[in-house]
Design a protein around this motif. Structure first.
Motif, PDB file in Angstrom:
ATOM      1  N   ALA A 188     -34.223  14.668 -29.539  1.00 25.10           N
ATOM      2  CA  ALA A 188     -34.288  13.203 -29.481  1.00 25.10           C
ATOM      3  C   ALA A 188     -34.862  12.629 -30.774  1.00 25.10           C
ATOM      4  O   ALA A 188     -34.392  11.597 -31.280  1.00 25.10           O
ATOM      5  CB  ALA A 188     -35.117  12.759 -28.281  1.00 25.10           C
ATOM      6  N   PHE A 231     -36.637  10.182 -22.042  1.00 20.09           N
ATOM      7  CA  PHE A 231     -36.574   9.163 -23.092  1.00 20.09           C
ATOM      8  C   PHE A 231     -37.867   9.175 -23.888  1.00 20.09           C
ATOM      9  O   PHE A 231     -38.908   9.663 -23.422  1.00 20.09           O
ATOM     10  CB  PHE A 231     -36.300   7.767 -22.522  1.00 20.09           C
ATOM     11  CG  PHE A 231     -37.482   7.091 -21.891  1.00 20.09           C
ATOM     12  CD1 PHE A 231     -38.320   6.272 -22.635  1.00 20.09           C
ATOM     13  CD2 PHE A 231     -37.747   7.243 -20.535  1.00 20.09           C
ATOM     14  CE1 PHE A 231     -39.407   5.637 -22.048  1.00 20.09           C
ATOM     15  CE2 PHE A 231     -38.831   6.605 -19.936  1.00 20.09           C
ATOM     16  CZ  PHE A 231     -39.663   5.804 -20.692  1.00 20.09           C
ATOM     17  N   ASP A 269     -31.522   3.255 -29.600  1.00 17.97           N
ATOM     18  CA  ASP A 269     -31.646   1.803 -29.756  1.00 17.97           C
ATOM     19  C   ASP A 269     -32.509   1.522 -30.976  1.00 17.97           C
ATOM     20  O   ASP A 269     -33.633   2.034 -31.091  1.00 17.97           O
ATOM     21  CB  ASP A 269     -32.302   1.171 -28.520  1.00 17.97           C
ATOM     22  CG  ASP A 269     -31.410   1.206 -27.300  1.00 17.97           C
ATOM     23  OD1 ASP A 269     -30.181   1.168 -27.474  1.00 17.97           O
ATOM     24  OD2 ASP A 269     -31.936   1.279 -26.177  1.00 17.97           O
ATOM     25  N   TYR A 297     -27.578  11.753 -26.691  1.00 17.88           N
ATOM     26  CA  TYR A 297     -28.756  11.004 -27.128  1.00 17.88           C
ATOM     27  C   TYR A 297     -28.314   9.636 -27.648  1.00 17.88           C
ATOM     28  O   TYR A 297     -27.586   9.539 -28.639  1.00 17.88           O
ATOM     29  CB  TYR A 297     -29.498  11.772 -28.222  1.00 17.88           C
ATOM     30  CG  TYR A 297     -30.121  13.059 -27.719  1.00 17.88           C
ATOM     31  CD1 TYR A 297     -31.355  13.060 -27.071  1.00 17.88           C
ATOM     32  CD2 TYR A 297     -29.463  14.276 -27.868  1.00 17.88           C
ATOM     33  CE1 TYR A 297     -31.918  14.230 -26.589  1.00 17.88           C
ATOM     34  CE2 TYR A 297     -30.022  15.460 -27.392  1.00 17.88           C
ATOM     35  CZ  TYR A 297     -31.249  15.429 -26.752  1.00 17.88           C
ATOM     36  OH  TYR A 297     -31.803  16.595 -26.275  1.00 17.88           O
ATOM     37  N   GLU A 298     -28.739   8.583 -26.939  1.00 15.77           N
ATOM     38  CA  GLU A 298     -28.379   7.211 -27.284  1.00 15.77           C
ATOM     39  C   GLU A 298     -29.589   6.533 -27.925  1.00 15.77           C
ATOM     40  O   GLU A 298     -30.665   6.467 -27.327  1.00 15.77           O
ATOM     41  CB  GLU A 298     -27.955   6.443 -26.031  1.00 15.77           C
ATOM     42  CG  GLU A 298     -26.759   7.068 -25.321  1.00 15.77           C
ATOM     43  CD  GLU A 298     -26.465   6.430 -23.983  1.00 15.77           C
ATOM     44  OE1 GLU A 298     -25.351   6.624 -23.465  1.00 15.77           O
ATOM     45  OE2 GLU A 298     -27.367   5.730 -23.439  1.00 15.77           O
ATOM     46  N   ASN A 301     -32.625   7.562 -25.442  1.00 18.74           N
ATOM     47  CA  ASN A 301     -32.372   8.019 -24.080  1.00 18.74           C
ATOM     48  C   ASN A 301     -31.554   9.304 -24.131  1.00 18.74           C
ATOM     49  O   ASN A 301     -30.536   9.365 -24.835  1.00 18.74           O
ATOM     50  CB  ASN A 301     -31.584   6.975 -23.278  1.00 18.74           C
ATOM     51  CG  ASN A 301     -32.379   5.730 -22.980  1.00 18.74           C
ATOM     52  OD1 ASN A 301     -33.611   5.766 -22.943  1.00 18.74           O
ATOM     53  ND2 ASN A 301     -31.704   4.616 -22.765  1.00 18.74           N
ATOM     54  N   VAL A 361     -29.143  11.552 -21.984  1.00 17.41           N
ATOM     55  CA  VAL A 361     -28.313  11.289 -20.817  1.00 17.41           C
ATOM     56  C   VAL A 361     -27.507  12.531 -20.435  1.00 17.41           C
ATOM     57  O   VAL A 361     -26.885  13.164 -21.298  1.00 17.41           O
ATOM     58  CB  VAL A 361     -27.349  10.108 -21.081  1.00 17.41           C
ATOM     59  CG1 VAL A 361     -26.448   9.860 -19.878  1.00 17.41           C
ATOM     60  CG2 VAL A 361     -28.137   8.850 -21.435  1.00 17.41           C
ATOM     61  N   ARG A 420     -35.888   3.707 -29.767  1.00 19.33           N
ATOM     62  CA  ARG A 420     -35.930   4.276 -28.422  1.00 19.33           C
ATOM     63  C   ARG A 420     -34.727   5.200 -28.304  1.00 19.33           C
ATOM     64  O   ARG A 420     -33.615   4.850 -28.727  1.00 19.33           O
ATOM     65  CB  ARG A 420     -35.866   3.199 -27.345  1.00 19.33           C
ATOM     66  CG  ARG A 420     -35.783   3.788 -25.922  1.00 19.33           C
ATOM     67  CD  ARG A 420     -35.563   2.735 -24.848  1.00 19.33           C
ATOM     68  NE  ARG A 420     -35.176   3.360 -23.591  1.00 19.33           N
ATOM     69  CZ  ARG A 420     -35.872   3.293 -22.458  1.00 19.33           C
ATOM     70  NH1 ARG A 420     -37.014   2.637 -22.440  1.00 19.33           N
ATOM     71  NH2 ARG A 420     -35.441   3.873 -21.363  1.00 19.33           N
ATOM     72  N   ARG A 425     -26.975   9.899 -16.133  1.00 16.05           N
ATOM     73  CA  ARG A 425     -28.350   9.567 -15.761  1.00 16.05           C
ATOM     74  C   ARG A 425     -29.275   9.832 -16.947  1.00 16.05           C
ATOM     75  O   ARG A 425     -29.089  10.794 -17.695  1.00 16.05           O
ATOM     76  CB  ARG A 425     -28.813  10.394 -14.567  1.00 16.05           C
ATOM     77  CG  ARG A 425     -28.054  10.120 -13.274  1.00 16.05           C
ATOM     78  CD  ARG A 425     -28.650  10.891 -12.122  1.00 16.05           C
ATOM     79  NE  ARG A 425     -28.591  12.332 -12.350  1.00 16.05           N
ATOM     80  CZ  ARG A 425     -29.112  13.242 -11.530  1.00 16.05           C
ATOM     81  NH1 ARG A 425     -29.770  12.859 -10.449  1.00 16.05           N
ATOM     82  NH2 ARG A 425     -28.995  14.529 -11.803  1.00 16.05           N
ATOM     83  N   ILE A 426     -30.289   8.977 -17.108  1.00 14.27           N
ATOM     84  CA  ILE A 426     -31.298   9.211 -18.144  1.00 14.27           C
ATOM     85  C   ILE A 426     -32.260  10.270 -17.615  1.00 14.27           C
ATOM     86  O   ILE A 426     -32.949  10.057 -16.609  1.00 14.27           O
ATOM     87  CB  ILE A 426     -32.056   7.916 -18.488  1.00 14.27           C
ATOM     88  CG1 ILE A 426     -31.087   6.872 -19.047  1.00 14.27           C
ATOM     89  CG2 ILE A 426     -33.165   8.209 -19.502  1.00 14.27           C
ATOM     90  CD1 ILE A 426     -31.726   5.521 -19.288  1.00 14.27           C
TER      91      ILE A 426
END
Length: 424
Positions: free
Chosen positions: A169, A229, A205, A202-203, A219, A221, A217, A225-226
């Motif tokens: 992450a 994070f 923001d 990995y998303e 997340n 996934v 940030r 579903r997360i």
């Protein structure tokens, strides 16, 4: 144009941030400055573009014509930090300066710099790269989305290792900021067990971007579903005050102590291992050399003080990228961490369990994760089935390089609780 200014600009171009920092520096050496007046064509339909254009100042209008039965066309406007190139597909494009325009153009012959073999290395070699570098490499899906996998040679115990979540992450977050902004802290939460048999998306923001600071940030996934994070903060290096209160314990050098049985082998990844292949639930050693300072041998049923001290370092040599070394430090930090809060409560016939809930870290100084670091862990308290552990890592000079804290559920395990605990 000043080279430092070019590097400063390129580091803020989103599509370049996912590249190794060395690639960005090389791109800075080869770009050419292009100036255009308002209304002037950068290139016309059918003309070769000559390279990849990064908008330094101004705006362009891009008119795209699709050669299909319905003759669709689209018009776009691009501005600072966007990039464009002449397409070689089913569409043709006119690119026109809408106002005074300055671009940096990377000639086609250097376009290979845009496609390195990994986010950390221009020419990663699976035969020679450090195993943990391979584990923490991600596949960029777009500028804010990355895919990670649990490699067949990565540590696991039926679920994704918490340090892998954190390291991957943070790798994703680090690849969305200027490479001169370095990770200084993060706060993570483990929500659901990670499935080792499927990829992790990995998303990212982009929460904040100011000249010296950034925040992200991320997340993680799986199955929509997360499962994990974190929020990470980045800071450009500045001159400032400095002091250090903690003192590194006086312990034998790592060369004088024996490796921890079962963990010293390191990970042996298969040759030409494909990143599309994911893990299987079988035990493999850690990609880390470990040297416990306490020579005594304990079992999970031995009562002892809630503390541990050990030396550790990555197997192999890592690239000279501080972002990677800090991601590796996070990967290390979850090893034998919350479990320390169980030490005073271990006894024969009792099976303890621990589940990580949240984890925070602060990075104080640059360090190399492939050099020996001393990890000092203690657990000052456990109460209401929650254990609390804190850790500090020192380099061999005695400098404090990072601090970590974690809270987790710690309890005596019973057969009826096993299924429930696995779902926390």
């Amino acid at each position: 144009m000043d080279s430092a200014a070019v590097i400063e600009f390129l580091g803020d171009v989103p599509v370049l941030q996912r590249l190794p920092s060395s690639s960005i520096r090389k791109i800075a050496q080869h770009v050419m400055v292009k100036h255009y007046n308002s209304g002037e064509y950068v290139f016309k339909e059918g003309e070769p573009g000559g390279g990849i254009y990064f908008i330094w100042e101004g705006e362009v209008e891009v008119s795209s014509q699709f050669h299909s039965n319905n003759h669709d066309s689209q018009v776009f406007q691009w501005r600072k930090f966007d990039y464009f190139t002449q397409s070689e597909s089913i569409r043709q494009e006119d690119v026109i300066a809408l106002n005074k325009l300055t671009c940096l153009m990377l000639p086609d012959k250097y376009s290979y710099l845009m496609n390195p073999k990994s986010i950390w290395s221009e020419d990663m070699n699976l035969e020679t790269c450090a195993p943990v570098e391979h584990i923490l490499s991600l596949d960029p899906l777009d500028v804010n989305t990355f895919r990670g996998v649990t490699l067949k040679g990565a540590p696991k115990s039926g679920k994704v290792y918490g340090g892998q979540f954190m390291g991957q992450a943070l790798a994703a977050a680090s690849k969305t900021v200027h490479f001169l902004k370095i990770l200084h802290s993060f706060h993570a939460h483990f929500l659901l067990p990670g499935d080792i048999n499927i990829p992790i998306i990995y998303e990212v923001d982009r929460l904040r971007d100011v000249p010296n600071l950034a925040a992200r940030r991320v997340n993680a996934v799986q199955k929509e579903r997360i499962v994990f994070f974190l929020i990470a903060s980045f800071h450009r290096e500045e001159e400032g005050f400095h002091h250090q209160e903690p003192t590194m314990p006086s312990v034998p050098d790592p060369e004088e102590v024996l490796p921890k049985n079962g963990l010293e082998e390191g990970v042996k990844l298969p040759r030409h291992h494909l990143r599309s292949q994911v893990s299987t639930p079988t035990f493999v050693p850690w990609p880390t050399e470990i040297r416990p300072v306490d020579p005594k041998t304990y079992t999970r049923h031995t009562t002892r003080h809630p503390s541990v001290v050990y030396w550790l370092r990555a197997k192999g040599r890592l690239p000279d990228d501080q972002a990677l070394h800090r991601c590796v430090g996070a990967y290390y930090s979850d090893l034998l961490f919350i479990q320390i809060s169980l030490n005073p409560h271990r006894r024969e016939g009792m099976s303890p369990s621990s589940i990580s809930l949240d984890h925070s870290m602060w990075f104080h100084r640059d360090f190399r994760a492939d050099d020996w670091l001393l990890y000092v862990i203690d657990s000052p308290t456990a109460y209401h089935a929650r254990g609390f552990s804190r850790g500090q890592m020192f380099n061999r000079k005695g400098q404090l390089v990072l601090s970590a804290m974690q809270v987790g559920v710690v309890r005596k395990m019973t057969p009826s609780m096993a299924a429930y605990a696995s779902k926390l």
